[in-house]
Each structure stands twice: as structure tokens, then as C-alpha cells.
Design a protein around this motif. Structure first.
Motif, PDB file in Angstrom:
ATOM      1  N   ASP A  46     -52.402 106.993 -47.015  1.00 58.44           N
ATOM      2  CA  ASP A  46     -52.675 107.669 -45.743  1.00 58.44           C
ATOM      3  C   ASP A  46     -51.574 108.671 -45.407  1.00 58.44           C
ATOM      4  N   ALA A  50     -52.038 112.704 -45.043  1.00 57.95           N
ATOM      5  CA  ALA A  50     -51.595 113.452 -43.862  1.00 57.95           C
ATOM      6  C   ALA A  50     -50.641 114.568 -44.261  1.00 57.95           C
ATOM      7  N   ILE A  53     -52.608 117.498 -45.835  1.00 53.67           N
ATOM      8  CA  ILE A  53     -53.297 118.288 -44.810  1.00 53.67           C
ATOM      9  C   ILE A  53     -52.291 119.180 -44.080  1.00 53.67           C
ATOM     10  N   ASP A  54     -51.144 118.631 -43.733  1.00 53.23           N
ATOM     11  CA  ASP A  54     -50.122 119.422 -43.040  1.00 53.23           C
ATOM     12  C   ASP A  54     -49.584 120.538 -43.924  1.00 53.23           C
ATOM     13  N   PRO A 109     -51.710 117.587 -37.069  1.00 52.90           N
ATOM     14  CA  PRO A 109     -53.146 117.414 -37.356  1.00 52.90           C
ATOM     15  C   PRO A 109     -53.407 116.472 -38.534  1.00 52.90           C
ATOM     16  N   GLY A 110     -52.561 116.505 -39.537  1.00 56.34           N
ATOM     17  CA  GLY A 110     -52.727 115.587 -40.660  1.00 56.34           C
ATOM     18  C   GLY A 110     -52.564 114.138 -40.238  1.00 56.34           C
ATOM     19  N   LEU A 112     -53.141 112.995 -37.216  1.00 57.34           N
ATOM     20  CA  LEU A 112     -54.315 112.655 -36.405  1.00 57.34           C
ATOM     21  C   LEU A 112     -55.504 112.314 -37.298  1.00 57.34           C
ATOM     22  N   TYR A 113     -55.698 113.108 -38.350  1.00 61.24           N
ATOM     23  CA  TYR A 113     -56.816 112.860 -39.257  1.00 61.24           C
ATOM     24  C   TYR A 113     -56.666 111.514 -39.971  1.00 61.24           C
ATOM     25  N   ALA A 114     -55.450 111.188 -40.393  1.00 58.97           N
ATOM     26  CA  ALA A 114     -55.207 109.934 -41.109  1.00 58.97           C
ATOM     27  C   ALA A 114     -55.065 108.749 -40.157  1.00 58.97           C
ATOM     28  N   ARG A 115     -55.105 109.010 -38.858  1.00 65.98           N
ATOM     29  CA  ARG A 115     -54.972 107.988 -37.808  1.00 65.98           C
ATOM     30  C   ARG A 115     -53.657 107.215 -37.948  1.00 65.98           C
ATOM     31  N   LYS A 174     -55.447 102.282 -37.165  1.00 65.84           N
ATOM     32  CA  LYS A 174     -56.878 102.134 -37.470  1.00 65.84           C
ATOM     33  C   LYS A 174     -57.396 100.845 -36.911  1.00 65.84           C
TER      34      LYS A 174
END
Length: 174
Positions: A46, A50, A53-54, A109-110, A112-115, A174
Motif C-alpha cells: 500500500d 501511494a 501515485i505521488d 493523493p496517493g 488518500l487512494y491507498a487509504r 481500511k
């Protein structure tokens, strides 16, 4: 003859002096320091997701910068100068991306996406200053060929150097 004068003062005749030792005062139970809650970092996959993505967002920002710079410059640099300038610009873009999101938000944002979110070693929410310090610690961790980042794969708690230096780590919600 004894005079029968009235006695004045305190009457000590009822007090007995024994050889018994007084009982020691009860010992206070020593309180052990509160144990820190167990560290439960987010799974490594995870955190890598993240980060990817970042990095993708940072690289997109870098490409926009290069496009604007090259279109506004009559004679853009070339050769080693361009390569060095591009490397510095990419590094600055990545640092600015992290710093701005931790300065004005709670996560990237990464994340947030990976929680996942940052938390301190005491399981508290980190302050904005602590999150910004994490960016500097991340830079120190990445500089020696990424060894500080790679360390998370071998650490018993799966924490990198930047996690240990900043006192924060990424935790899954999660």
C-alpha cells in the motif's frame, strides 16, 4: 508530709514506651511507564502504491514545468547542463509536492487512494510541523541511493529511516 497540691500540666502516665519498631510506611507501587501502543504500519504494498501515485503526479507537474520553460525560453540549455537542471527541477518538484500537501493538508493523493494516513509513534495525529519534517527526513532517507527507503523491507517494524527520524509512520485505516 506530702503536700496535696493540685497537679498542673499534662498527664503522661497513660503513655507506654515499648521497644517495638514502627511499621514502615507502605511502599508505593512503582508505576511502569505507559507502554507505547504497538506500531502497525500500513502494508508495504500500500505504501509503495501511494508512493507511485505521488511520483506520477510529481512527474506530471515536472513535465508541465519543462513544457512551459521550453516554450518560454528562446535558447533552452542542452547537454549536461540540461540534464543537471532537469534533475534538480524534478527533485524540487517532488519535494514541493510532498511539502505542500503536508503543509496545507493531512495526506497526499496517493495516501488518500491507498487509504493510509500519518500517525506518530504514540498513535496520535502528527502536527503540521512534524509532517513537514517528515519531508526533510524522506529526502535524507532517499539520498544514499534509496537505502533509507529500502530499509523498510528489512526492519522488524517495516519502518524506513524517514519514519524513525521523523517519529511518524503511515498507518492503514481500511
Amino acid at each position: 508530709t506530702a503536700s496535696a497540691a493540685p497537679k498542673t500540666g499534662l498527664d503522661w502516665s497513660s503513655i507506654r514506651l515499648d521497644n517495638l519498631r514502627p511499621e514502615p510506611p507502605p511502599r508505593r507501587k512503582t508505576q511502569t511507564p505507559a507502554e507505547a501502543p504497538p506500531i502497525k504500519p500500513a502494508p508495504l504494498e500500500d505504501r509503495v502504491m501511494a508512493a507511485l501515485i505521488d511520483v506520477a503526479f510529481s512527474f506530471t507537474g515536472f513535465l508541465v514545468f519543462v513544457f512551459v520553460f521550453s516554450s518560454c525560453t528562446a535558447h533552452p540549455p542542452s547537454g549536461r547542463t540540461a540534464t543537471a537542471a532537469a534533475a534538480v527541477a524534478l527533485l524540487a518538484t517532488c519535494i514541493a509536492y510532498q511539502w505542500l500537501f503536508f503543509r496545507f493538508g493531512h495526506s497526499t493523493p496517493g495516501m488518500l487512494y491507498a487509504r493510509i494516513a500519518l500517525c506518530t509513534m504514540n498513535d496520535d495525529n502528527p502536527s503540521r510541523i512534524a509532517m513537514q519534517r517528515r519531508v526533510g527526513a524522506l529526502l535524507l532517507s532517499a539520498l544514499p541511493l534509496g537505502l533509507g527507503l529500502l530499509w523498510a523491507a528489512f526492519d522488524e517494524d517495516h519502518l524506513g529511516w524517514h519514519d524513525r527520524i521523523s517519529g511518524t509512520y503511515q498507518r492503514s485505516y481500511k
